[in-house]
Design a protein around this motif. Structure first.
Motif, PDB file in Angstrom:
ATOM      1  N   THR A   2      43.278  49.013  32.915  1.00  0.00           N
ATOM      2  CA  THR A   2      43.027  47.572  32.868  1.00  0.00           C
ATOM      3  C   THR A   2      43.191  47.048  31.444  1.00  0.00           C
ATOM      4  O   THR A   2      42.639  47.604  30.495  1.00  0.00           O
ATOM      5  N   ARG A   4      42.566  44.945  28.192  1.00  0.00           N
ATOM      6  CA  ARG A   4      41.361  44.387  27.591  1.00  0.00           C
ATOM      7  C   ARG A   4      41.668  42.980  27.096  1.00  0.00           C
ATOM      8  O   ARG A   4      42.666  42.766  26.394  1.00  0.00           O
ATOM      9  N   ASP A   6      40.094  39.366  25.354  1.00  0.00           N
ATOM     10  CA  ASP A   6      39.085  38.519  24.724  1.00  0.00           C
ATOM     11  C   ASP A   6      39.197  37.160  25.416  1.00  0.00           C
ATOM     12  O   ASP A   6      40.162  36.422  25.207  1.00  0.00           O
ATOM     13  N   ILE A  47      42.500  45.352  21.753  1.00  0.00           N
ATOM     14  CA  ILE A  47      42.438  44.216  22.669  1.00  0.00           C
ATOM     15  C   ILE A  47      43.857  43.735  22.928  1.00  0.00           C
ATOM     16  O   ILE A  47      44.608  43.447  21.997  1.00  0.00           O
ATOM     17  N   ASP A  48      44.223  43.674  24.191  1.00  0.00           N
ATOM     18  CA  ASP A  48      45.608  43.419  24.571  1.00  0.00           C
ATOM     19  C   ASP A  48      45.985  41.944  24.575  1.00  0.00           C
ATOM     20  O   ASP A  48      47.147  41.595  24.339  1.00  0.00           O
ATOM     21  N   TRP A 230      33.949  39.116  28.958  1.00  0.00           N
ATOM     22  CA  TRP A 230      33.649  39.315  27.538  1.00  0.00           C
ATOM     23  C   TRP A 230      34.544  38.419  26.683  1.00  0.00           C
ATOM     24  O   TRP A 230      35.747  38.302  26.903  1.00  0.00           O
ATOM     25  N   GLU A 251      29.568  46.769  22.908  1.00  0.00           N
ATOM     26  CA  GLU A 251      29.868  48.135  23.346  1.00  0.00           C
ATOM     27  C   GLU A 251      28.587  48.921  23.598  1.00  0.00           C
ATOM     28  O   GLU A 251      28.518  49.730  24.529  1.00  0.00           O
ATOM     29  N   ARG A 262      32.581  48.314  33.191  1.00  0.00           N
ATOM     30  CA  ARG A 262      33.033  48.006  31.827  1.00  0.00           C
ATOM     31  C   ARG A 262      34.426  47.394  31.837  1.00  0.00           C
ATOM     32  O   ARG A 262      34.697  46.418  31.132  1.00  0.00           O
ATOM     33  N   LYS A 263      35.312  47.951  32.649  1.00  0.00           N
ATOM     34  CA  LYS A 263      36.672  47.421  32.719  1.00  0.00           C
ATOM     35  C   LYS A 263      36.692  45.990  33.241  1.00  0.00           C
ATOM     36  O   LYS A 263      37.476  45.159  32.774  1.00  0.00           O
ATOM     37  N   LEU A 266      35.353  43.678  30.389  1.00  0.00           N
ATOM     38  CA  LEU A 266      36.208  43.679  29.195  1.00  0.00           C
ATOM     39  C   LEU A 266      37.628  43.185  29.464  1.00  0.00           C
ATOM     40  O   LEU A 266      38.433  43.150  28.525  1.00  0.00           O
ATOM     41  N   GLY A 267      37.944  42.832  30.681  1.00  0.00           N
ATOM     42  CA  GLY A 267      39.280  42.308  30.904  1.00  0.00           C
ATOM     43  C   GLY A 267      39.634  42.030  32.350  1.00  0.00           C
ATOM     44  O   GLY A 267      40.349  41.070  32.647  1.00  0.00           O
ATOM     45  N   CYS A 285      47.023  45.120  34.657  1.00  0.00           N
ATOM     46  CA  CYS A 285      45.993  44.415  35.431  1.00  0.00           C
ATOM     47  C   CYS A 285      46.375  44.336  36.901  1.00  0.00           C
ATOM     48  O   CYS A 285      47.544  44.213  37.229  1.00  0.00           O
TER      49      CYS A 285
END
Length: 285
Positions: A2, A4, A6, A47-48, A230, A251, A262-263, A266-267, A285
């Protein structure tokens, strides 16, 4: 894997002149911020992509951000601004939505004098147009606005709403039970989601994980990981901490969760909520 994301960051160019709130008193952020400033942080934390969010209540700034996004591979989408109460709001929403990089709109509710503005009779046509075009309504609010957003969610049940910065609970004191009750009521509406962002700026200087943890625990309980996004709120974040600090805090909060949770936070949730409804996907994704 997945991607990430922001889900909440800003760029601005002060010479544009429409950032009424951005005064010299806010010295750490009273300068231009652009992709070259953020890119090293994105690389450091793997972060992607980002969701770029408006910072001025003008269509001109939204167009500026869309142009910037088109030239910046790391920007996956833009949350802009439109005059939602204007007589031609439906047409303006449609015109902005013609750009596939637009993923949402955000009236700056917490800067308006009237907390009931969002419930005005002029808004429903624009909100319905947003829903038709797959746009998210980002709610920039303080706790006193949450009850109004609840009414809005019930009036426009087809509109996806994202509460920015967890509704800004006052972490300088104990966040209150009214905030908790209103957020729980909002979470009961399936199209309402929430950003895990902007919390350090609501806390006393030097706030650590222990200050943020009770709010995070509440948000996770009521929204679940699939409706938590996130975000950094960079560079506004620089008023209280920095990108590295917020990543470290979150984190630590997320470490006990399952990998899938978490995944999502975070995205995964940001990709689903902002991008897929506009027919867009990121690699992974």
């Amino acid at each position: 894997m997945t991607a990430r994301i922001d889900a909440h960051q800003h760029y601005w160019r002060t010479a544009r002149g429409d950032y009424g709130w951005l005064s010299p008193a806010l010295a750490p952020i009273h300068r231009d911020f652009g992709p070259a400033d953020l890119q090293p942080l994105l690389l450091r934390h793997r972060i992607d992509a980002t969701i770029l969010v408006q910072a001025a209540p003008t269509v001109a700034e939204t167009r500026f951000l869309l142009d910037l996004a088109a030239a910046t591979p790391s920007v996956a989408g833009v949350v802009g601004w439109a005059p939602l109460a204007a007589p031609d709001a439906v047409a303006q929403v449609a015109a902005l939505a013609a750009d596939p990089l637009l993923v949402g709109l955000r009236p700056m509710l917490h800067d308006l004098d009237d907390p009931d503005w969002v419930l005005g009779d002029a808004l429903p046509p624009a909100l319905q147009a947003m829903a038709r075009h797959g746009l998210v309504f980002d709610a920039l609010v303080r706790p006193q606005h949450l009850s109004r957003i609840l009414v809005l969610a019930d009036r426009c049940p087809e509109l996806r709403i994202v509460i920015d910065h967890a509704g800004k609970p006052d972490l300088r004191a104990a966040w209150n039970e009214r905030w908790a009750a209103d957020m729980a009521a909002l979470a009961a509406r399936p199209l309402v989601c929430c950003k895990l962002s902007g919390l350090l700026t609501e806390a006393a200087p030097g706030a650590d994980v222990a200050v943020v943890a009770p709010v995070f625990t509440q948000l996770l309980r009521i929204f679940g990981a699939e409706r938590l996004l996130w975000g950094s709120d960079w560079p506004v974040l620089n008023l209280a901490a920095d990108y590295d600090r917020w990543v470290a805090v979150t984190e630590t909060l997320l470490q006990p969760l399952r990998a899938a949770e978490r995944k999502a936070i975070l995205g995964g949730a940001a990709a689903r909520i902002y991008l897929e409804r506009r027919g867009r996907r990121l690699a992974g994704c």
